[in-house]
Write a protein that holds these residues in place. Structure first.
Motif, PDB file in Angstrom:
ATOM      1  N   GLY A  59       5.077  -3.413 -12.898  1.00 41.93           N
ATOM      2  CA  GLY A  59       5.847  -3.437 -14.136  1.00 41.93           C
ATOM      3  C   GLY A  59       7.259  -2.896 -13.966  1.00 41.93           C
ATOM      4  O   GLY A  59       7.933  -2.583 -14.954  1.00 41.93           O
ATOM      5  N   LEU A  60       7.699  -2.765 -12.719  1.00 38.11           N
ATOM      6  CA  LEU A  60       9.044  -2.231 -12.474  1.00 38.11           C
ATOM      7  C   LEU A  60      10.043  -3.373 -12.313  1.00 38.11           C
ATOM      8  O   LEU A  60       9.658  -4.521 -12.121  1.00 38.11           O
ATOM      9  N   SER A  61      11.324  -3.028 -12.366  1.00 40.22           N
ATOM     10  CA  SER A  61      12.374  -4.036 -12.181  1.00 40.22           C
ATOM     11  C   SER A  61      12.687  -4.164 -10.698  1.00 40.22           C
ATOM     12  O   SER A  61      13.238  -3.246 -10.074  1.00 40.22           O
ATOM     13  N   PHE A  62      12.338  -5.313 -10.127  1.00 35.81           N
ATOM     14  CA  PHE A  62      12.644  -5.558  -8.718  1.00 35.81           C
ATOM     15  C   PHE A  62      14.161  -5.544  -8.504  1.00 35.81           C
ATOM     16  O   PHE A  62      14.663  -5.009  -7.530  1.00 35.81           O
ATOM     17  N   TYR A  63      14.857  -6.145  -9.438  1.00 34.52           N
ATOM     18  CA  TYR A  63      16.321  -6.214  -9.382  1.00 34.52           C
ATOM     19  C   TYR A  63      16.922  -4.808  -9.206  1.00 34.52           C
ATOM     20  O   TYR A  63      17.786  -4.581  -8.356  1.00 34.52           O
ATOM     21  N   HIS A  64      16.443  -3.858  -9.975  1.00 35.84           N
ATOM     22  CA  HIS A  64      16.970  -2.504  -9.884  1.00 35.84           C
ATOM     23  C   HIS A  64      16.563  -1.825  -8.579  1.00 35.84           C
ATOM     24  O   HIS A  64      17.340  -1.052  -7.996  1.00 35.84           O
ATOM     25  N   ALA A  65      15.344  -2.085  -8.122  1.00 32.44           N
ATOM     26  CA  ALA A  65      14.897  -1.490  -6.856  1.00 32.44           C
ATOM     27  C   ALA A  65      15.768  -1.986  -5.709  1.00 32.44           C
ATOM     28  O   ALA A  65      16.193  -1.202  -4.845  1.00 32.44           O
ATOM     29  N   VAL A  66      16.069  -3.284  -5.715  1.00 32.66           N
ATOM     30  CA  VAL A  66      16.897  -3.862  -4.652  1.00 32.66           C
ATOM     31  C   VAL A  66      18.317  -3.297  -4.733  1.00 32.66           C
ATOM     32  O   VAL A  66      18.938  -2.980  -3.717  1.00 32.66           O
ATOM     33  N   ALA A  67      18.807  -3.152  -5.962  1.00 29.67           N
ATOM     34  CA  ALA A  67      20.162  -2.608  -6.135  1.00 29.67           C
ATOM     35  C   ALA A  67      20.246  -1.191  -5.562  1.00 29.67           C
ATOM     36  O   ALA A  67      21.218  -0.844  -4.876  1.00 29.67           O
ATOM     37  N   GLN A  68      19.234  -0.390  -5.828  1.00 27.33           N
ATOM     38  CA  GLN A  68      19.252   0.985  -5.311  1.00 27.33           C
ATOM     39  C   GLN A  68      19.244   0.990  -3.773  1.00 27.33           C
ATOM     40  O   GLN A  68      19.971   1.750  -3.132  1.00 27.33           O
ATOM     41  N   ALA A  69      18.416   0.109  -3.197  1.00 30.26           N
ATOM     42  CA  ALA A  69      18.347   0.029  -1.730  1.00 30.26           C
ATOM     43  C   ALA A  69      19.681  -0.432  -1.146  1.00 30.26           C
ATOM     44  O   ALA A  69      20.160   0.110  -0.145  1.00 30.26           O
ATOM     45  N   LEU A  70      20.293  -1.417  -1.794  1.00 30.61           N
ATOM     46  CA  LEU A  70      21.592  -1.937  -1.341  1.00 30.61           C
ATOM     47  C   LEU A  70      22.642  -0.822  -1.367  1.00 30.61           C
ATOM     48  O   LEU A  70      23.389  -0.636  -0.406  1.00 30.61           O
ATOM     49  N   GLU A  71      22.678  -0.118  -2.481  1.00 26.76           N
ATOM     50  CA  GLU A  71      23.684   0.918  -2.657  1.00 26.76           C
ATOM     51  C   GLU A  71      23.514   2.036  -1.618  1.00 26.76           C
ATOM     52  O   GLU A  71      24.478   2.646  -1.183  1.00 26.76           O
ATOM     53  N   ALA A  72      22.253   2.250  -1.200  1.00 24.61           N
ATOM     54  CA  ALA A  72      21.971   3.293  -0.215  1.00 24.61           C
ATOM     55  C   ALA A  72      22.180   2.787   1.218  1.00 24.61           C
ATOM     56  O   ALA A  72      21.960   3.531   2.176  1.00 24.61           O
ATOM     57  N   GLY A  73      22.567   1.518   1.367  1.00 23.03           N
ATOM     58  CA  GLY A  73      22.739   0.939   2.711  1.00 23.03           C
ATOM     59  C   GLY A  73      21.408   0.746   3.410  1.00 23.03           C
ATOM     60  O   GLY A  73      21.313   0.746   4.634  1.00 23.03           O
ATOM     61  N   LYS A  74      20.327   0.597   2.633  1.00 17.54           N
ATOM     62  CA  LYS A  74      18.986   0.555   3.208  1.00 17.54           C
ATOM     63  C   LYS A  74      18.274  -0.786   3.031  1.00 17.54           C
ATOM     64  O   LYS A  74      17.083  -0.891   3.326  1.00 17.54           O
ATOM     65  N   LEU A  75      18.984  -1.797   2.532  1.00 18.39           N
ATOM     66  CA  LEU A  75      18.318  -3.091   2.370  1.00 18.39           C
ATOM     67  C   LEU A  75      18.370  -3.843   3.705  1.00 18.39           C
ATOM     68  O   LEU A  75      19.288  -4.596   3.972  1.00 18.39           O
ATOM     69  N   PHE A  76      17.358  -3.609   4.531  1.00 20.36           N
ATOM     70  CA  PHE A  76      17.340  -4.199   5.878  1.00 20.36           C
ATOM     71  C   PHE A  76      16.681  -5.576   5.865  1.00 20.36           C
ATOM     72  O   PHE A  76      16.841  -6.365   6.781  1.00 20.36           O
ATOM     73  N   HIS A  77      15.871  -5.848   4.850  1.00 21.48           N
ATOM     74  CA  HIS A  77      15.071  -7.089   4.817  1.00 21.48           C
ATOM     75  C   HIS A  77      14.604  -7.255   3.389  1.00 21.48           C
ATOM     76  O   HIS A  77      14.627  -6.299   2.613  1.00 21.48           O
ATOM     77  N   ILE A  78      14.208  -8.477   2.998  1.00 23.71           N
ATOM     78  CA  ILE A  78      13.713  -8.646   1.629  1.00 23.71           C
ATOM     79  C   ILE A  78      12.624  -9.710   1.597  1.00 23.71           C
ATOM     80  O   ILE A  78      12.720 -10.723   2.291  1.00 23.71           O
ATOM     81  N   ASP A  79      11.575  -9.441   0.816  1.00 22.17           N
ATOM     82  CA  ASP A  79      10.473 -10.393   0.647  1.00 22.17           C
ATOM     83  C   ASP A  79      10.571 -11.005  -0.747  1.00 22.17           C
ATOM     84  O   ASP A  79      10.384 -10.320  -1.760  1.00 22.17           O
ATOM     85  N   LEU A  80      10.856 -12.303  -0.784  1.00 21.83           N
ATOM     86  CA  LEU A  80      11.051 -13.004  -2.051  1.00 21.83           C
ATOM     87  C   LEU A  80       9.823 -13.854  -2.369  1.00 21.83           C
ATOM     88  O   LEU A  80       9.316 -14.581  -1.505  1.00 21.83           O
ATOM     89  N   ASN A  81       9.378 -13.763  -3.610  1.00 19.25           N
ATOM     90  CA  ASN A  81       8.264 -14.614  -4.055  1.00 19.25           C
ATOM     91  C   ASN A  81       8.229 -14.614  -5.581  1.00 19.25           C
ATOM     92  O   ASN A  81       9.230 -14.278  -6.220  1.00 19.25           O
ATOM     93  N   GLY A  82       7.111 -15.018  -6.168  1.00 17.75           N
ATOM     94  CA  GLY A  82       7.000 -15.063  -7.625  1.00 17.75           C
ATOM     95  C   GLY A  82       5.771 -14.295  -8.079  1.00 17.75           C
ATOM     96  O   GLY A  82       4.745 -14.282  -7.391  1.00 17.75           O
TER      97      GLY A  82
END
Ligand code: GCO
Ligand code: MN
Ligand code: MN
Length: 389
Positions: free
Chosen positions: A226-249
């Motif tokens: 029930g969390l916002s994936f968009y916000h989780a990814v944004a936080q990781a990006l801002e921290a320089g920690k988005l090394f990989h991403i798993d996209l699905n539905g």
């Protein structure tokens, strides 16, 4: 009219296990016989995918001999070279074999924990041999159903000890490899440790080599909780920690549905793609999804094409959003600037800045009266996404 044809530069990747999924679920067995890993790579190359990802046992059967492994690796390397598909990420299967039924790094049994480390080191060697620059850790069985069975504080320590061991192993071998940690709240365990991307980000800062470790957030996993994936990814990006991403539905609050990318919640996916594009994320975009159980072998490739096409459509929509005069006018209106306060807020603490803020006269009523035309803004986004703008 855009054709939405995937290019290698889009860096779209698929796990061998995604297009190779035979449609098994807890209520029924396989409905398809997947083509071989070699054929999957060939077909992905034809469709414009950049790379393929694998668990050790997606390619090398559990318990295979060194000679068997060498022959499989050779054949796989030649199909990678022929098709121009790279091995973009590797990982370890620490969840299928019954030996891991109560966890791998967090098992109460030191022999199981040691076996897991052996399997990971061998799998890291394999990933590096295939040229993978990223290694994912997803602790699928690292969790519990019965709280009395494990100490969660000890489990966290064991998880950390394992990761610290592997970063040292990578440094010792001179490998150029980064780790990405993937969180999931539950399934297959009742509760999985480190259940969210935020939990992983906090955990990384406690590691011996945090600079070598980032996250691999997955749309389905954050959405299940029930969390916002968009916000989780944004936080990781801002921290320089988005090394990989798993996209699905995924629909919120369900089991892990692993649908085709973009199948659910168009708006959330639109903002996600816009985020990745606006901030220049240049890692692989991995479609960690499964074709529906109803799909026949042809429909499996429609699934793969659909994941990539949907991403490119959202990318196009993001460019439209950024160029839309009405949307941008509202954006400028709400992006208020202040010549005195902005430099203070953007800068660091100083006694002078503290004094300026403490003595500044604010008109709270005037501030509260600022117009925020969000109904209008969201309708413009809706119109844009539905193609009537
Ligand atoms: C899942 C996970 C896995 C991992 C994979 C790579 O829910 O099963 O998403 O697909 O991503 O094991 O670590
Ligand atoms: Mn998943
Ligand atoms: Mn995943």
């Amino acid at each position: 009219m855009a054709t939405y044809t995937p290019q290698k530069s889009d860096k779209f990747t698929f796990g061998l296990w995604t297009v190779g999924n035979p449609g098994v679920d807890p209520f029924g067995g396989a409905v398809r016989t997947p083509v071989t890993p070699v054929e999957r790579v060939r077909k992905l190359g034809e469709l414009g995918a950049y790379g393929v990802n694998l668990h050790d046992n997606d390619l090398i059967p559990f318990g295979a001999s060194a000679t068997e492994q060498d022959a499989i690796v050779k054949e796989f390397q030649s199909v990678l070279a022929e098709s121009g598909v790279v091995c973009a990420m590797a990982t370890t299967n620490l969840f299928s074999h019954p030996v891991f039924k109560d966890g791998a790094f967090t098992s109460n049994d030191p022999k199981v924990r040691a076996f897991a480390r052996q399997k990971v080191m061998r799998s890291i060697d394999l990933g590096v041999e295939l040229g993978a620059p990223i290694y994912v850790f997803w602790g699928g069985r690292e969790g519990v159903e019965i709280e009395a069975s494990k100490d969660p504080v000890t489990a966290a320590k064991r998880f950390r000890d394992a990761l610290d061991f592997f970063t040292e192993y990578v440094l010792d071998q001179g490998y150029d490899l980064k780790f990405a940690l993937e969180a999931k709240p539950n399934e297959p365990r009742g509760d999985i440790y480190l259940p969210t991307t935020g939990a992983m980000l906090g955990f990384i800062s406690t590691l011996a080599h945090p600079e070598m470790v980032g996250v691999n957030p997955e749309f389905a996993h954050e959405t299940m909780a029930g969390l916002s994936f968009y916000h989780a990814v944004a936080q990781a990006l801002e921290a320089g920690k988005l090394f990989h991403i798993d996209l699905n539905g995924q629909k919120p609050g369900r089991y892990d549905q692993d649908y085709r990318f973009g199948q659910e919640d168009y708006k959330q996916n639109f903002f996600l793609v816009k985020l990745l594009e606006d901030y220049g994320y240049d890692g692989p975009k991995h479609f960690d999804a499964h074709p529906l159980r109803t799909s026949d072998p042809d429909d499996v490739w429609e699934f793969a094409k659909g994941c990539m096409r949907t991403y490119l459509i959202f990318k196009d929509k993001a460019a439209q959003f950024n160029a839309d005069p009405e949307i941008q006018a509202i954006w400028r209106q709400i992006s208020v600037r202040d010549a005195v306060l902005d430099p203070i807020l953007d800068g660091k603490y100083s006694p002078q800045n503290a004094q300026t803020l403490k003595s500044h006269a604010f008109d709270a009523d005037a501030l509260a009266a600022q117009k925020l035309p969000y109904e209008k803004l969201d309708q413009l986004v809706f119109d844009l996404l539905l193609g009537v703008r």
